[in-house]
Design a protein around this motif. Structure first.
Motif, PDB file in Angstrom:
ATOM      1  N   THR A  93      12.057  89.059 105.004  1.00  0.00           N
ATOM      2  CA  THR A  93      10.871  89.671 105.621  1.00  0.00           C
ATOM      3  C   THR A  93      10.888  89.448 107.127  1.00  0.00           C
ATOM      4  OG1 THR A  93       9.567  89.401 103.618  1.00  0.00           O
ATOM      5  CG2 THR A  93       8.345  89.677 105.672  1.00  0.00           C
ATOM      6  N   LYS A  94      11.172  88.215 107.516  1.00  0.00           N
ATOM      7  CA  LYS A  94      11.217  87.890 108.945  1.00  0.00           C
ATOM      8  C   LYS A  94      12.308  88.681 109.656  1.00  0.00           C
ATOM      9  CE  LYS A  94      12.070  84.062 112.101  1.00  0.00           C
ATOM     10  NZ  LYS A  94      12.414  82.630 112.192  1.00  0.00           N
ATOM     11  N   LEU A  95      13.509  88.639 109.121  1.00  0.00           N
ATOM     12  CA  LEU A  95      14.629  89.303 109.782  1.00  0.00           C
ATOM     13  C   LEU A  95      14.476  90.821 109.799  1.00  0.00           C
ATOM     14  CD1 LEU A  95      17.565  87.131 108.427  1.00  0.00           C
ATOM     15  CD2 LEU A  95      16.674  87.190 110.766  1.00  0.00           C
ATOM     16  N   GLU A 151      19.270  82.321 107.404  1.00  0.00           N
ATOM     17  CA  GLU A 151      17.842  82.099 107.680  1.00  0.00           C
ATOM     18  C   GLU A 151      17.176  81.343 106.532  1.00  0.00           C
ATOM     19  OE1 GLU A 151      14.323  82.165 109.797  1.00  0.00           O
ATOM     20  OE2 GLU A 151      16.254  82.882 110.540  1.00  0.00           O
ATOM     21  N   SER A 155      11.760  92.552 109.789  1.00  0.00           N
ATOM     22  CA  SER A 155      10.696  92.967 110.698  1.00  0.00           C
ATOM     23  C   SER A 155      11.113  92.819 112.159  1.00  0.00           C
ATOM     24  CB  SER A 155       9.415  92.190 110.429  1.00  0.00           C
ATOM     25  OG  SER A 155       9.590  90.832 110.726  1.00  0.00           O
ATOM     26  N   VAL A 156      11.977  91.861 112.443  1.00  0.00           N
ATOM     27  CA  VAL A 156      12.401  91.623 113.820  1.00  0.00           C
ATOM     28  C   VAL A 156      13.660  92.416 114.167  1.00  0.00           C
ATOM     29  CG1 VAL A 156      13.236  89.854 115.424  1.00  0.00           C
ATOM     30  CG2 VAL A 156      11.331  89.349 113.885  1.00  0.00           C
ATOM     31  N   GLU A 157      14.635  92.381 113.282  1.00  0.00           N
ATOM     32  CA  GLU A 157      15.940  92.982 113.566  1.00  0.00           C
ATOM     33  C   GLU A 157      16.095  94.404 113.026  1.00  0.00           C
ATOM     34  OE1 GLU A 157      18.146  91.410 115.433  1.00  0.00           O
ATOM     35  OE2 GLU A 157      16.921  89.596 115.556  1.00  0.00           O
ATOM     36  N   LEU A 201       1.158  90.235 110.789  1.00  0.00           N
ATOM     37  CA  LEU A 201       1.828  90.049 112.091  1.00  0.00           C
ATOM     38  C   LEU A 201       1.937  88.577 112.435  1.00  0.00           C
ATOM     39  CD1 LEU A 201       0.170  92.858 114.241  1.00  0.00           C
ATOM     40  CD2 LEU A 201       2.497  92.825 113.311  1.00  0.00           C
ATOM     41  N   HIS A 202       0.971  87.782 112.009  1.00  0.00           N
ATOM     42  CA  HIS A 202       0.977  86.362 112.319  1.00  0.00           C
ATOM     43  C   HIS A 202       1.871  85.570 111.379  1.00  0.00           C
ATOM     44  CE1 HIS A 202      -2.130  87.091 115.205  1.00  0.00           C
ATOM     45  NE2 HIS A 202      -2.854  87.694 114.295  1.00  0.00           N
ATOM     46  N   ASN A 210      20.392  96.036 111.220  1.00  0.00           N
ATOM     47  CA  ASN A 210      20.879  94.838 111.913  1.00  0.00           C
ATOM     48  C   ASN A 210      20.677  93.554 111.125  1.00  0.00           C
ATOM     49  OD1 ASN A 210      21.720  96.296 114.208  1.00  0.00           O
ATOM     50  ND2 ASN A 210      19.625  96.339 114.958  1.00  0.00           N
ATOM     51  N   THR A 211      20.163  93.668 109.918  1.00  0.00           N
ATOM     52  CA  THR A 211      19.983  92.496 109.067  1.00  0.00           C
ATOM     53  C   THR A 211      21.066  92.493 108.005  1.00  0.00           C
ATOM     54  OG1 THR A 211      17.586  92.506 109.419  1.00  0.00           O
ATOM     55  CG2 THR A 211      18.399  91.306 107.504  1.00  0.00           C
ATOM     56  N   ILE A 233       4.852  86.592 110.380  1.00  0.00           N
ATOM     57  CA  ILE A 233       6.249  86.822 110.792  1.00  0.00           C
ATOM     58  C   ILE A 233       6.607  86.117 112.038  1.00  0.00           C
ATOM     59  CG2 ILE A 233       7.888  88.575 111.485  1.00  0.00           C
ATOM     60  CD1 ILE A 233       6.220  90.508 109.748  1.00  0.00           C
TER      61      ILE A 233
END
Length: 108
Positions: free
Chosen positions: A22-24, A41, A26-28, A105-106, A32-33, A108
């Motif tokens: 979920t983190k990756l 991770e 949403s960010v990458e 949002l908080h 790119n994950t 992640i």
């Protein structure tokens, strides 16, 4: 010098994988994950990752399934508050929907 032992993470491995993904994601982003980055991770081996999930699509499906499930629960609960008043129920639904996404949002 002796190696310092880490405190073991007692979170079940599938949950750690989904949290990491979920983190990756949403960010990458999806492209790119990699499975390797998800395993890193989650602090597990690639073999452990593939033991629990067949591929990245399987992980993404589970991440989305959890997210949609949580959103559905939040929105259903909000609508129940004013279910006899359609306008108020719609207002509550929209507020729950927006607040759910803001809360995520908080995370992640």
């Amino acid at each position: 010098m002796a190696r310092r032992k880490r405190d073991p993470d007692t979170t079940p491995i599938p949950d750690r994988i989904l949290q990491a993904a979920t983190k990756l994601l949403s960010v990458e982003g999806y492209e790119n994950t990699s499975m390797k980055s998800i395993a890193a991770e989650a602090d597990i081996t690639a073999g452990a990752l593939y033991y629990h999930f067949a591929n990245k699509q399987d992980i993404v499906f589970r991440v989305l399934e959890q997210a949609i499930g949580a959103l559905t629960v939040a929105c259903k609960a909000a609508v129940e508050i004013d279910r006899d008043d359609p306008v108020a129920a719609l207002r509550d639904f929209v507020a729950a929907h927006v607040n759910h996404h803001l809360d995520q949002l908080h995370v992640i």
